[in-house]
Design an enzyme around this catalytic site. Structure first.
Site: not given
Length: 168
Positions: A47, A91
């Protein structure tokens, strides 16, 4: 050790207790530093490509920034997973409360975009690799309280050593 000499037994017990408390204080200090000041984490997965390796990077996490609200859009953050509370995810923070965020709904199938305003006391996070990231596009804005720290430095592997760049 013999009980025939109680002074020797008392002296050794005092020394043992002193050593035990010294070790306990050391581990308490390690815990406080790790929980409230800075810690080291292993970041891996697709990710956050290309910021982090697929196989992983060892990173330094600043835990003070999130407590005092000194994180901003573009920072890479460690977050307690909103779908699996025992897990942590990494993130990029893209929006703070009150900010408008423009994002791609389903990057694998279309270029359709949506716009949202981040609610009060929430943040918007997304992975750098939007094609392989489960993030706010899937579960919405997350509570600010789930932020655990800001990633500030890549430590390992040696070829990646250096600061984690803030992106806007």
């Amino acid at each position: 050790m013999s009980l025939k000499n109680p002074q020797l037994w008392i002296a050794s017990s005092k020394e043992a207790w002193k050593l035990t408390f010294t070790v306990a204080k050391f581990f308490c200090a390690i815990h406080v530093v790790d929980k409230y000041i800075c810690s080291i984490a292993w970041v891996h997965g697709p990710s956050m490509l290309p910021t982090f390796n697929l196989t992983g990077n060892l990173v330094l996490v600043d835990r003070i920034s999130t407590r005092f609200g000194s994180v901003g859009s573009g920072d890479v953050v460690i977050v307690r997973s909103p779908v699996k509370p025992t897990g942590m995810i990494t993130k990029r923070l893209l929006g703070l409360e009150g900010e408008s965020v423009n994002y791609v709904l389903d990057p694998k199938n279309s270029d359709e975009r949506a716009k949202t305003v981040v609610p009060k006391e929430h943040v918007w996070i997304e992975g750098d690799n939007i094609y392989a990231s489960r993030d706010s596009r899937l579960y919405g804005a997350i509570p600010y309280g789930l932020l655990q720290g800001k990633v500030v430095w890549k430590l390992w592997p040696p070829e990646d050593f250096g600061s984690v760049a803030r992106r806007r």
